[in-house]
Design a protein around this motif. Structure first.
Motif, mmCIF file in Angstrom:
data_model
loop_
_atom_site.group_PDB
_atom_site.id
_atom_site.type_symbol
_atom_site.label_atom_id
_atom_site.label_comp_id
_atom_site.label_asym_id
_atom_site.label_seq_id
_atom_site.Cartn_x
_atom_site.Cartn_y
_atom_site.Cartn_z
ATOM 1 N N THR A 218 35.939 18.992 16.044
ATOM 2 C CA THR A 218 35.441 17.621 16.102
ATOM 3 C C THR A 218 34.215 17.433 15.221
ATOM 4 N N ASN A 219 33.360 18.451 15.127
ATOM 5 C CA ASN A 219 32.139 18.352 14.324
ATOM 6 C C ASN A 219 32.312 18.912 12.911
ATOM 7 N N ASP A 220 33.553 19.008 12.446
ATOM 8 C CA ASP A 220 33.812 19.391 11.055
ATOM 9 C C ASP A 220 33.519 18.181 10.170
ATOM 10 N N GLY A 221 32.534 18.303 9.315
ATOM 11 C CA GLY A 221 32.175 17.219 8.408
ATOM 12 C C GLY A 221 32.359 17.585 6.955
ATOM 13 N N ALA A 222 33.262 18.527 6.685
ATOM 14 C CA ALA A 222 33.397 19.056 5.327
ATOM 15 C C ALA A 222 33.990 18.042 4.366
ATOM 16 N N PHE A 223 34.941 17.260 4.813
ATOM 17 C CA PHE A 223 35.673 16.381 3.902
ATOM 18 C C PHE A 223 35.400 14.898 4.167
ATOM 19 N N TRP A 224 35.166 14.570 5.432
ATOM 20 C CA TRP A 224 34.728 13.241 5.839
ATOM 21 C C TRP A 224 33.632 13.446 6.894
ATOM 22 N N PRO A 225 32.723 12.494 7.054
ATOM 23 C CA PRO A 225 31.707 12.652 8.108
ATOM 24 C C PRO A 225 32.365 12.869 9.466
ATOM 25 N N ALA A 226 31.850 13.823 10.229
ATOM 26 C CA ALA A 226 32.415 14.080 11.560
ATOM 27 C C ALA A 226 32.291 12.812 12.418
ATOM 28 N N PRO A 227 33.290 12.527 13.225
ATOM 29 C CA PRO A 227 34.490 13.317 13.541
ATOM 30 C C PRO A 227 35.708 12.961 12.685
ATOM 31 N N HIS A 228 35.486 12.306 11.548
ATOM 32 C CA HIS A 228 36.625 11.768 10.795
ATOM 33 C C HIS A 228 37.421 12.843 10.066
ATOM 34 N N THR A 229 36.800 13.981 9.732
ATOM 35 C CA THR A 229 37.596 15.071 9.146
ATOM 36 C C THR A 229 38.697 15.494 10.110
ATOM 37 N N ALA A 230 38.323 15.693 11.381
ATOM 38 C CA ALA A 230 39.320 16.101 12.376
ATOM 39 C C ALA A 230 40.383 15.019 12.568
ATOM 40 N N GLU A 231 39.962 13.753 12.528
ATOM 41 C CA GLU A 231 40.929 12.659 12.662
ATOM 42 C C GLU A 231 41.942 12.684 11.530
ATOM 43 N N HIS A 232 41.452 12.924 10.317
ATOM 44 C CA HIS A 232 42.359 12.981 9.167
ATOM 45 C C HIS A 232 43.267 14.212 9.240
ATOM 46 N N GLU A 233 42.711 15.344 9.705
ATOM 47 C CA GLU A 233 43.542 16.544 9.847
ATOM 48 C C GLU A 233 44.693 16.279 10.823
ATOM 49 N N MET A 234 44.384 15.620 11.938
ATOM 50 C CA MET A 234 45.438 15.306 12.900
ATOM 51 C C MET A 234 46.452 14.346 12.294
ATOM 52 N N GLY A 235 45.964 13.347 11.568
ATOM 53 C CA GLY A 235 46.884 12.413 10.918
ATOM 54 C C GLY A 235 47.802 13.105 9.931
ATOM 55 N N CYS A 236 47.235 14.035 9.159
ATOM 56 C CA CYS A 236 48.053 14.811 8.219
ATOM 57 C C CYS A 236 49.104 15.629 8.960
ATOM 58 N N PHE A 237 48.696 16.253 10.059
ATOM 59 C CA PHE A 237 49.622 17.056 10.852
ATOM 60 C C PHE A 237 50.776 16.189 11.362
ATOM 61 N N GLN A 238 50.431 15.009 11.868
ATOM 62 C CA GLN A 238 51.474 14.136 12.409
ATOM 63 C C GLN A 238 52.435 13.658 11.322
ATOM 64 N N LYS A 239 51.924 13.391 10.135
ATOM 65 C CA LYS A 239 52.795 13.015 9.018
ATOM 66 C C LYS A 239 53.732 14.144 8.627
ATOM 67 N N SER A 240 53.290 15.382 8.882
ATOM 68 C CA SER A 240 53.979 16.564 8.365
ATOM 69 C C SER A 240 54.963 17.164 9.347
ATOM 70 N N THR A 241 55.058 16.621 10.549
ATOM 71 C CA THR A 241 55.856 17.277 11.588
ATOM 72 C C THR A 241 56.868 16.324 12.200
ATOM 73 N N LYS A 242 57.433 15.469 11.378
ATOM 74 C CA LYS A 242 58.445 14.544 11.877
ATOM 75 C C LYS A 242 59.734 15.274 12.222
ATOM 76 N N ARG A 243 59.998 16.374 11.510
ATOM 77 C CA ARG A 243 61.182 17.192 11.798
ATOM 78 C C ARG A 243 60.700 18.613 12.090
ATOM 79 N N VAL A 244 60.461 18.880 13.365
ATOM 80 C CA VAL A 244 59.946 20.188 13.767
ATOM 81 C C VAL A 244 61.015 21.248 13.556
ATOM 82 N N SER A 245 60.626 22.397 13.059
ATOM 83 C CA SER A 245 61.601 23.453 12.841
ATOM 84 C C SER A 245 61.230 24.715 13.599
#
Length: 343
Positions: A218-245
């Motif tokens: 939650t306090n990862d601020g490397a790419f966006w100010p925290a907590p938005h880095t974690a929010e973007h990471e979750m968004g990326c994960f959700q975009k990437s897992t529409k077809r779970v294998s």
């Protein structure tokens, strides 16, 4: 006949061919050093481009073959940043190969980067070659059928990209760059000059080959100010897992368990071990979960009867994650399961 069976079983066990010598996740303390210590190491310059590779390993006199973890560092990274996590992996039965992009001294330069997977693949190729090299101390000591790819930050992005190419048992990505096209870093087109992160399609392709774990804080601020880095990471994960294998898991650690303790550094350099650098902490909560996944897939062949499996995918996993400070998670066990846990 019974006597002969016992003798044969004893002989095969001696050579690590019959009985799994590794302890299941409920038989060892995963938050401390394991039974295969102490860790020893050597550096080798026989990587394909002549660059130095650090090899951290248990006592190689054990009869069992050891599974391998290729650990890829982040930008400006060095072994000392990850020494606590790596020592835990080693003493729980892994040989850790720590490749460099150029060299231990040049890799701390912020302009020395490789998010494209090349240095991860270099570490992978080194392990395969060393296991077959009669002059290497790793000759016939590595279980190259059981290789884990793991990495942090840029090294996590490199791990995802390398997983597209090589055969491994799992991809464990801690705090990777934000997915493209926007990132950061961005992916504005094909090729290494324009694209410096992973795309959702890359992650989806990897998860069709092997299980994938993605962690953030939650306090990862490397790419966006925290907590938005974690929010973007979750968004990326959700975009990437529409077809779970093969199974995908997202874990977001709380700020409380990923605080900088002020201990990161060596005599002439300091670094934070909180937030984005949570994997660097001496008691990082992330290390345990990387270790669980690594053990499950490289030591227990993804056995659904193992405690490691239950810890990651079973009914008690959610409670264990909450106890460990994982405040948000998404669990997609496999294509064959319709269960998707999310908080």
């Amino acid at each position: 006949m019974h006597v002969h069976s016992v003798v044969l079983s004893s002989v095969l066990s001696t050579f690590g061919l019959l009985v799994n010598a590794f302890k299941d996740c409920d038989q060892v303390n995963l938050t401390s050093l394991g039974p295969y210590g102490p860790q020893t190491w050597f550096n080798d310059t026989t990587a394909e481009d002549g660059s130095a590779v650090f090899v951290l390993h248990p006592d190689l006199s054990w009869s069992s073959l050891f599974p391998v973890m290729i650990f890829s560092h982040g930008t400006t990274g060095e072994y000392a940043m990850y020494r606590y996590a790596i020592e835990r992996y080693v003493t729980h039965g892994f040989v850790v190969v720590f490749p460099h992009i150029k060299s231990p001294t040049k890799d701390v330069d912020p302009l020395t980067v490789d998010p494209h997977g090349k240095f991860t693949i270099k570490g992978y190729n080194y392990a395969v070659a060393a296991s077959n090299d009669t002059s290497s101390p790793l000759y016939r000591k590595l279980d190259i059928e059981n290789i884990i790819l793991a990495g942090h930050s840029m090294g996590a992005t490199s791990t995802i990209m390398a997983s597209l190419t090589v055969s491994a048992k799992a991809c464990l990505a801690q705090h990777p760059g934000i997915c493209g096209p926007f990132g950061p870093p961005p992916c504005l087109g094909p090729g290494p000059l324009l694209c410096n992160t992973w795309m959702p399609s890359d992650f989806e392709s990897v998860s069709s080959k092997m299980p994938v774990l993605l962690t953030t804080a939650t306090n990862d601020g490397a790419f966006w100010p925290a907590p938005h880095t974690a929010e973007h990471e979750m968004g990326c994960f959700q975009k990437s897992t529409k077809r779970v294998s093969k199974g995908t898991l997202f874990a977001q650690f709380s700020s409380d368990v990923c605080q900088d303790d002020g201990k990161g550094g060596r005599y002439d350099r300091t670094w934070s071990d909180g937030g984005h650098n949570c994997p660097m902490g001496e008691e990082s909560p992330e290390t345990q979960w990387v270790l669980i996944a690594a053990k499950l897939y490289a030591q227990f062949d993804a056995s659904t009867t193992s405690s490691c499996y239950s810890s990651l995918w079973g009914p008690q996993a959610v409670a264990a994650m909450l106890k460990a400070g994982i405040e948000k998670h998404i669990i997609n066990p496999s294509t064959n399961s319709t269960v998707v846990e999310q908080i």
